[in-house]
Design an enzyme around this catalytic site. Structure first.
Site, mmCIF file in Angstrom:
data_model
loop_
_atom_site.group_PDB
_atom_site.id
_atom_site.type_symbol
_atom_site.label_atom_id
_atom_site.label_comp_id
_atom_site.label_asym_id
_atom_site.label_seq_id
_atom_site.Cartn_x
_atom_site.Cartn_y
_atom_site.Cartn_z
ATOM 1 N N ARG A 181 -13.257 -5.560 4.035
ATOM 2 C CA ARG A 181 -12.356 -5.398 4.868
ATOM 3 C C ARG A 181 -12.663 -5.796 6.585
ATOM 4 N NH1 ARG A 181 -7.727 -3.702 4.669
ATOM 5 N NH2 ARG A 181 -7.673 -2.100 6.008
ATOM 6 N N HIS A 240 -9.392 6.456 2.678
ATOM 7 C CA HIS A 240 -9.610 6.628 4.329
ATOM 8 C C HIS A 240 -10.933 7.593 4.433
ATOM 9 C CE1 HIS A 240 -8.446 6.649 8.452
ATOM 10 N NE2 HIS A 240 -7.773 5.575 8.017
ATOM 11 N N GLU A 251 -4.095 -7.591 5.408
ATOM 12 C CA GLU A 251 -3.175 -6.458 5.514
ATOM 13 C C GLU A 251 -2.269 -6.791 6.933
ATOM 14 O OE1 GLU A 251 -5.227 -2.983 6.932
ATOM 15 O OE2 GLU A 251 -3.577 -1.719 7.145
ATOM 16 N N TYR A 276 -3.218 11.357 6.427
ATOM 17 C CA TYR A 276 -3.323 9.863 6.753
ATOM 18 C C TYR A 276 -2.380 9.327 6.557
ATOM 19 C CZ TYR A 276 -4.279 5.302 6.771
ATOM 20 O OH TYR A 276 -4.229 3.837 6.934
ATOM 21 N N TRP A 309 -11.842 11.500 8.886
ATOM 22 C CA TRP A 309 -10.485 11.651 9.289
ATOM 23 C C TRP A 309 -9.919 10.318 8.377
ATOM 24 C CZ3 TRP A 309 -7.536 7.444 11.738
ATOM 25 C CH2 TRP A 309 -6.133 7.390 11.480
ATOM 26 N N GLU A 368 -8.959 1.809 -1.443
ATOM 27 C CA GLU A 368 -9.824 1.473 -0.332
ATOM 28 C C GLU A 368 -10.445 2.746 0.568
ATOM 29 O OE1 GLU A 368 -7.222 0.036 2.806
ATOM 30 O OE2 GLU A 368 -8.402 0.633 4.255
ATOM 31 N N GLU A 407 -13.515 -1.611 6.909
ATOM 32 C CA GLU A 407 -12.885 -1.911 8.329
ATOM 33 C C GLU A 407 -13.617 -1.304 9.532
ATOM 34 O OE1 GLU A 407 -9.015 0.036 7.246
ATOM 35 O OE2 GLU A 407 -9.716 1.723 8.792
ATOM 36 N N ASP A 432 -5.368 3.723 -0.073
ATOM 37 C CA ASP A 432 -6.243 3.893 1.084
ATOM 38 C C ASP A 432 -6.710 5.564 1.133
ATOM 39 O OD1 ASP A 432 -6.734 3.095 4.700
ATOM 40 O OD2 ASP A 432 -7.983 4.011 3.115
ATOM 41 N N ARG A 492 0.649 -1.054 -0.091
ATOM 42 C CA ARG A 492 -0.060 -0.118 0.174
ATOM 43 C C ARG A 492 1.018 1.267 0.002
ATOM 44 N NH1 ARG A 492 -3.514 2.255 5.027
ATOM 45 N NH2 ARG A 492 -1.622 3.294 5.301
HETATM 46 C C1 CS2 Z 1 -6.102 2.242 8.134
HETATM 47 C C2 CS2 Z 1 -6.119 1.863 9.590
HETATM 48 O O1 CS2 Z 1 -4.751 0.238 8.011
HETATM 49 C C3 CS2 Z 1 -5.719 0.899 7.334
HETATM 50 O O2 CS2 Z 1 -6.250 0.490 6.498
HETATM 51 O O3 CS2 Z 1 -7.420 2.546 7.599
HETATM 52 O O4 CS2 Z 1 -4.673 1.830 9.967
HETATM 53 C C4 CS2 Z 1 -6.871 2.877 10.518
HETATM 54 O O5 CS2 Z 1 -6.503 4.207 10.273
HETATM 55 C C5 CS2 Z 1 -6.852 2.603 11.837
HETATM 56 O O6 CS2 Z 1 -7.043 1.073 12.091
HETATM 57 C C6 CS2 Z 1 -7.604 3.292 12.870
HETATM 58 O O7 CS2 Z 1 -7.679 2.778 14.191
HETATM 59 MG MG MG Z 2 -8.059 1.640 5.862
#
Ligand code: CS2
Ligand code: MG
Length: 402
Positions: free
Chosen positions: A283, A212, A339, A159, A402, A236, A262, A210, A147
């Site tokens: 995810r 995010h 991941e 991020y 975020w 993602e 996620e 990502d 990634r």
């Molecule tokens: C992120 C995460 O790994 C990822 O794809 O989106 O690191 C996420 O920011 C954290 O799990 C938040 O606690």
């Molecule tokens: Mg993520």
């Protein structure tokens, strides 16, 4: 066999983890992860006050009935705290079941469907050049999937990028930091990043990115189309997924594969995304999605629609979840990718485990159960420290994702 005792351990070897330990009358115990980044104490309280009293005396082999009891019996359903607590119990019970039957958990999920689990690493850099250096470093380590995230020209922070030297850790001690965001500046930059990654490294590496949760559906459609020449493995969390039909707009504009989930905590968060084939990878993972019992149903449903798994595996999921995920990844048919955000040495010492990495793949190990333990005396040396994920604001001050 009967559950005789259960308790919650909170430790913080670099970051906070919540672990449930369930003990039985046959001297076999199981571990479950209940970590929810920034809301750890809520899950610990839910387990201690409302769940543990209800499972003492039950047969740990009754994973389905106990799951249904904790899900339907609470009346108030779903949500990240509830489902992380249910997941902690469920994973600990499958750990007990594997140990009692003297077999690794993957054998209880269908046995081996593959010898090794394809994992992806995080390559980050404050600018494109530093990101390229980190891609090269991870390629050298043997990763086949990486990634890639980089700083955004014009933004002080973003991020996935460490603010200082050392590895990236999203949660920060104390109350939430506030970051700035501009989708316009981001969208000007991302395709340049991947053009250079492909230019330098060619087509062989699987590349992931990502977003995010930060774009609108049409912005995500634009980005996906711009990234098509670089053949990403996935894009993602392109847009917040409360509005699942928003992903229809993205799908109409791009063939770049999409991963989401996620932050999901039940199949109902993804039901429309999957049955409309608006996504390619799910995810949602074991610690936040209700454990093996629920994720097996979710993965089987997804399999009907060509959707594969791509479990979340960040550092804020404990080694208990990494171990559990690798057992799940080993057995299910529609595995996609896993991941891997490596934990710190302190964390690995608190959670000794069997899983291992080699040549871009991981294996869970063949110990009975999950193959992970908790060193409670070492864990006691790292007391909980309040920490939160950052908050994001647009350049005009509007609060955003975020
Ligand atoms: C992120 C995460 O790994 C990822 O794809 O989106 O690191 C996420 O920011 C954290 O799990 C938040 O606690
Ligand atoms: Mg993520």
């Amino acid at each position: 066999m009967k559950i005789t005792n259960a308790y919650v351990n909170i430790t913080s070897p670099g970051r906070n983890f919540v672990t449930l330990k369930i003990e039985t009358d046959e001297g076999i115990h199981g571990l479950g992860d209940g970590t929810l980044n920034g809301r750890e104490l809520s899950v610990a309280s839910y387990l201690t006050e409302h769940v543990i009293p209800c499972i003492i005396g039950r047969d740990p082999f009754q994973t389905e009935d106990i799951w249904q009891y904790l899900y339907r019996g609470a009346y108030w359903r779903r949500g990240p705290v509830t489902m992380a607590a249910i997941a902690a119990v469920d994973v600990a019970l499958w750990d007990i079941k594997g140990k009692a039957l003297n077999t690794p958990v993957y054998n209880l999920l269908g046995g081996k469907s593959r010898e090794g689990i394809l994992v992806y690493a995080h390559a980050n850099g404050k600018d494109i050049d530093h990101a390229l250096e980190d891609v090269a470093r991870h390629k050298e380590m043997g990763f086949k999937a990486i990634r890639v995230q980089s700083g955004i020209p014009g933004l002080a922070t973003t991020y996935g990028i460490s603010k200082g030297p050392g590895r990236y850790e999203p949660a920060e001690r104390g109350l939430p930091s506030e970051y700035e965001w501009s989708s316009e500046l981001y969208l000007r930059h991302v395709s340049k990043l991947f053009a250079q990654v492909r230019e330098v490294f060619g087509d062989e590496l699987h590349l992931l990115h990502d977003c995010h949760h930060r774009l609108t559906p049409i912005e995500a459609g634009r980005l996906g189309k711009e990234l098509e020449p670089f053949h990403l493995f996935w894009m993602e969390d392109p847009t917040p997924a409360e509005l699942q039909e928003g992903y229809k707009i993205i799908r109409e504009h791009t063939t770049t594969p999409i991963a989401v989930g996620e932050v999901f905590n039940s199949i109902w968060d993804a039901h429309d995304l999957i049955r409309n084939q608006w996504i390619d990878y799910l995810r949602m993972t074991l610690v936040h999605g209700g454990g093996f019992t629920h994720l097996k149903k979710a993965a089987d449903f997804a399999d009907l629609y060509h959707v594969r798994t791509g479990f979340h595996g960040a550092t804020d999921l404990s080694p208990v979840t990494m171990a559990a995920a690798l057992h799940f990844d080993t057995a299910i048919h529609n595995f996609g990718i896993q991941e891997l955000m490596p934990h710190t040495d302190e964390t690995d010492a608190v959670f000794p485990h069997q899983y291992s990495f080699k040549d871009g793949l991981m294996v869970p190990g063949d110990a009975p159960g999950l193959g992970v333990e908790l060193d409670e005396s070492l864990a006691a040396k790292y007391p909980y420290q309040r920490a939160y994920l950052p908050v994001n604001r647009k350049l005009d001050g509007t609060l955003t994702d975020w």
